[in-house]
Design an enzyme around this catalytic site. Structure first.
Site, short mmCIF file in Angstrom:
data_model
loop_
_atom_site.label_atom_id
_atom_site.label_comp_id
_atom_site.label_asym_id
_atom_site.label_seq_id
_atom_site.Cartn_x
_atom_site.Cartn_y
_atom_site.Cartn_z
N GLN A 242 0.82 -1.21 0.00
CA GLN A 242 0.00 0.00 0.00
C GLN A 242 0.86 1.26 0.00
O GLN A 242 0.32 2.36 -0.08
CB GLN A 242 -0.91 0.01 1.23
N PHE A 273 -5.93 -3.90 3.52
CA PHE A 273 -6.60 -3.56 4.79
C PHE A 273 -5.65 -2.92 5.81
O PHE A 273 -5.95 -2.89 7.00
CB PHE A 273 -7.26 -4.79 5.40
N GLU A 277 0.69 -1.76 4.50
CA GLU A 277 1.13 -0.36 4.52
C GLU A 277 2.60 -0.27 4.91
O GLU A 277 3.41 0.30 4.20
CB GLU A 277 0.28 0.46 5.48
N ARG A 355 -5.04 8.06 17.04
CA ARG A 355 -6.37 8.04 16.42
C ARG A 355 -7.41 7.43 17.35
O ARG A 355 -8.57 7.84 17.37
CB ARG A 355 -6.33 7.28 15.08
N ARG A 387 -7.73 -1.40 8.79
CA ARG A 387 -8.91 -0.62 8.45
C ARG A 387 -9.55 0.03 9.69
O ARG A 387 -10.13 -0.65 10.52
CB ARG A 387 -9.91 -1.53 7.75
N ALA A 556 -5.84 5.43 5.55
CA ALA A 556 -6.60 6.50 6.22
C ALA A 556 -7.79 6.96 5.40
O ALA A 556 -8.25 8.09 5.55
CB ALA A 556 -5.69 7.68 6.56
N GLU A 758 -12.72 3.31 5.56
CA GLU A 758 -12.64 2.93 6.96
C GLU A 758 -13.89 3.20 7.80
O GLU A 758 -14.25 2.37 8.64
CB GLU A 758 -11.45 3.63 7.61
#
Length: 807
Positions: A242, A273, A277, A355, A387, A556, A758
């Protein structure tokens, strides 16, 4: 007697027929046809741009690429111990095995032996400290994949390790004050005493703990990289990732080269998902190191079991909370400690915790709040993006609290939730001091409650439970508010290239990656709309670090927001050049030239788009352009944990109704009604698919997908489909109503759409709390059920037993 379950809930074929019959979408085909006729290319439901390739088996993934002559295969030798010191590794016997070409260790890394995404604390290959069971210690390169795997499996026979006791749970790490990043604190006070003073003065208080498990990404295509050495120190890495730019930099550092030596390419992924990343870095680096060392192409494809054992997943969280509230259930003060299982290294645990803290409020105004986040360092796989990226773990905590508040007061949980909603002109500032200016949660929830018949169904559930001692029904309506943007400001940028060829066809390249979510489809629609051409004229090529540089991760939920805007910027520049060119030939103002339906209207004349392009080429007009976009208005003070981290919020809500067998803990989702806010959808069909998929995936996280580590050895015992249970088609509810909320983004996003990747993962909170409602019915709703997530049948039965004992 108990009322029987309807036959359609027991027979898969009938259940699927009911599902098809009862599923309803908000897609107005007539309205879309009118927009298409008028020249619009966005807001139109289109199939995924690779759908025909997927169903024909022609969509190529990394492992489908033809292998070049001389390709070698790599497998990893994994630690059989969770914690300890590597004393020695007798690798000569492995080097002597059939087909083995080389065995590499940390000493063979030319550059930096690290693949940490933020903090440099994650070795590519073990550097002496054993951190978790499954940690890569060495890499075997052989003529075939089978030979490499057989050789790597000998790791337990050749490694001498001085074992140490492992730390496996977030609670243990917290007790030892062992963290991968410093603790975080987000506090808002409206009085001198802060949250604790507000709690002490409140008419009612609630205190407790809560556990939420992690979740395996379970992408269909596992981690894979194929590294091909090129001339002059070049390295071409085909990687299922990703974040191609991060892979480029990690590989360059590992090889002790510059970024321009490394090309990373990804046409598509078979799912990501978040698991691809940052964690694709280890495999890209190992493949590239081996390819550089041997000057031959090297492919590294993980076996599914090894993928489970090596890579991280969604962070599990443990919570300790206390709240004070009034007679209506309004929260007056709240204090919560969140502890995550980060794993052995930092990875993305810091941003995930940030987050989580910024989503504890969910859709609710909390006047006095103190939040404390701890990322526990454990001897387990390093957990990573998934996710929702911490948002679901933060939001479910306040939902669990409000559910308990409602039960303590004897009120409908929806009434308590509504009492705490953010306002539109007051009570609208988040704990991190961002003003909520786009709040639609009131009207959205009102529409859903009315459309789903929530009140009548709640009464029917109560009536059913009164006459059914064994089978219990539960129902819950849960809202969501989800912030959109990267936590880190500089990640909120994107670039794109658009080429118009002299035959009128168009090629697009952007920095986002396609993992099945339809990003390339939406970007192609944006470009087609901007240039006024049919969708079929636009082709999107593989993400490639040699085309668009310094890209951000596709994560994100920002893929379409960032890359769509960048592609629109590039296409707009070309359109303006074409308009100026053709107006110069036929008169009129360039601003009055209209591009639509593969035609160009200029000064009363209508010309084919292809002819306009051909004329522009003859006039030496530049027919390609780069585009760029940076999200405006963002700010974040990491120390104070204040600012405007999100460009806008997405909203949604879901009603779920379940049936629970109180003798076995088995349950069934009978019906789900969803209303989700995506602004002005770029592609309603794709967005509905994303909502559906997120709902089922989130339901799996909260109900069936249980991760279990052996309490002494630290081995992940749920490391295969036989022991780790993701939802299947039969777990979809027989009635599944998914609709998109009518509205537009208040911010200037791409065509006023909103992100959809997400946010909808929070919708199945309604499933978990419907199960909790059914368990609560066992005790006449007088006892707060100690239900943990995932709410497996064992967890449900344990909660039922506790409720019965306390009743």
């Amino acid at each position: 007697m108990n009322k029987p379950i309807a036959p359609s809930l027991l027979q898969p074929d009938e259940a699927f027929a009911d599902y098809l019959k009862n599923t309803a979408y908000r897609i107005d085909e007539n309205a879309e046809a009118a927009r298409l006729k008028a020249g619009a290319r966005v807001g139109i439901s289109r199939p995924h741009e690779s759908a025909h390739l997927h169903v024909a088996g022609e969509a190529t993934y990394i492992d489908d690429l033809p292998e070049l002559a001389g390709t070698l295969h790599c497998a990893l030798g994994l630690s059989p111990v969770a914690h300890g010191t590597l004393r020695s590794a007798e690798l000569d016997p492995i080097r002597a095995l059939p087909g083995v070409v080389a065995v590499l260790t940390a000493a063979d890394v030319p550059g930096t032996n690290d693949c940490g995404s933020i903090v440099h604390d994650d070795p590519i290959l073990c550097d002496g400290e054993i951190r978790y069971l499954g940690q890569p210690v060495f890499a075997v390169i052989a003529e075939t994949r089978d030979q490499a795997r057989r050789a790597a499996a000998k790791a337990k026979d050749v490694l001498q390790i001085d074992a140490l006791p492992p730390v496996l749970t977030p609670q243990d790490a917290h007790a030892k004050q062992q963290y991968v990043v410093p603790p975080m604190h987000l506090v808002r006070s409206t009085n001198d005493g802060g949250a604790q003073a507000a709690i002490a003065k409140a008419p009612h208080r609630l205190k407790g703990t809560f556990d939420v498990g992690g979740q395996e990404q379970f992408y269909l295509e596992g981690q894979i990289s194929y590294a091909v050495p090129k001339e002059n120190d070049g390295m071409h890495v085909f990687c299922s990732t990703q974040h191609p730019s991060e892979m480029q930099h990690l590989v360059a550092h590992a090889l002790k080269l510059h970024a321009h030596h490394v090309q990373v390419e990804c046409r598509r992924m078979g799912g990501g998902f978040g698991g691809k990343e940052s964690q694709s870095g280890l495999f890209a680096c190992v493949a590239a190191i081996a390819a550089k060392r041997l000057n031959r192409p090297v492919k590294l494809r993980l076996d599914r079991d090894d993928d489970f054992m090596v890579t991280g997943r969604r962070h599990c969280f443990w919570y300790d909370y206390e709240v004070g509230f009034d007679d209506e259930g309004r929260i007056l003060g709240a204090e919560i400690t969140m502890v995550s299982r980060a794993g052995h290294s930092a990875d993305l645990s810091g941003p995930v915790m940030t987050r989580a803290l910024c989503h504890f409020d969910n859709a609710y105004w909390l006047p006095d709040v103190a939040m404390h986040g701890f990322s526990g360092k454990t001897n387990t796989q390093s957990n990573t993006a998934f996710r929702g990226f911490g948002g679901p773990q933060g939001a479910i905590a306040i939902e669990n609290i409000l559910d308990g508040v409602a039960r303590q007061l004897g009120r409908d949980p929806l009434a308590v939730r509504r009492a705490n909603f953010y306002g539109t002109t007051e009570r609208n500032v988040t704990p991190y001091l961002q003003t909520v200016t786009d709040n639609v949660i009131h009207e959205l929830v009102d529409q859903l409650a009315a459309g789903s018949g929530y009140s009548a169904r709640r009464a029917a559930v109560a009536a059913f439970n009164d006459t059914s001692p064994v089978l219990k029904r539960g129902i819950a309506l849960v809202p969501l508010k989800f912030g959109i943007s990267f936590n880190v400001k500089h990640f909120n940028q994107a670039g794109a290239l658009v080429h118009v060829y002299n035959d009128g066809s168009i090629l697009v390249n952007h920095g986002g990656t396609e993992m099945g979510q339809g990003l390339n489809t939406k970007v192609a629609q944006v470009v087609a709309h901007e240039l006024g051409v049919s969708f079929e004229k636009v082709r999107v090529t593989a993400t490639d670090t040699q085309k668009v540089a310094n890209t951000s991760a596709t994560a994100a939920s920002t893929g379409a927001d960032l890359n769509g805007k960048a592609a629109q910027d590039a296409a707009r520049q070309i359109r303006e050049r074409l308009a100026a060119c053709i107006a110069g030939h036929h008169g009129g103002e360039p601003s009055a030239v209209v591009f639509a339906n593969d035609q160009v209207q200029v000064n009363g004349r209508t010309l084919p788009f292809d002819a306009v392009v051909a004329q522009a080429y003859l006039d030496r007009v530049q027919l390609w352009s780069d585009g760029f976009y940076a999200t405006p208005g963002l700010s974040w003070d990491r120390e104070k944990m204040q600012g405007r981290p999100f460009y806008y919020f997405a909203y949604g809500a879901a009603v779920s109704e379940v049936l629970v067998d109180t003798l076995t803990g088995e349950w069934k989702l009978l019906r789900a009604d969803v209303l989700h806010d995506v602004g002005r959808s770029l592609n309603p069909a794709v967005d509905v698919g994303q909502v559906e998929g997120a709902f089922i995936q989130g339901m799996g996280w909260l109900t069936t997908e249980e991760l279990v580590w052996h309490p002494q050895t630290g081995k992940l015992t749920t490391h295969a489909p036989s022991t780790y249970k993701i939802p299947t088609a039969n777990d979809c509810p027989p009635v599944f109503n998914v609709r998109l909320f009518e509205g537009r983004n208040a911010e200037d996003s791409i065509h006023r759409s909103k992100a959809v990747g997400e946010p909808p993962l929070l919708l199945p909170f309604s499933v978990f709390f419907a199960i909790r409602d059914a368990v609560s019915a066992v005790g006449g709703h007088r006892i707060d059920p100690p239900l943990r997530a995932p709410a497996t049948s064992e967890a449900i039965l344990a909660a039922i037993t506790a409720v019965k004992a306390a009743a």
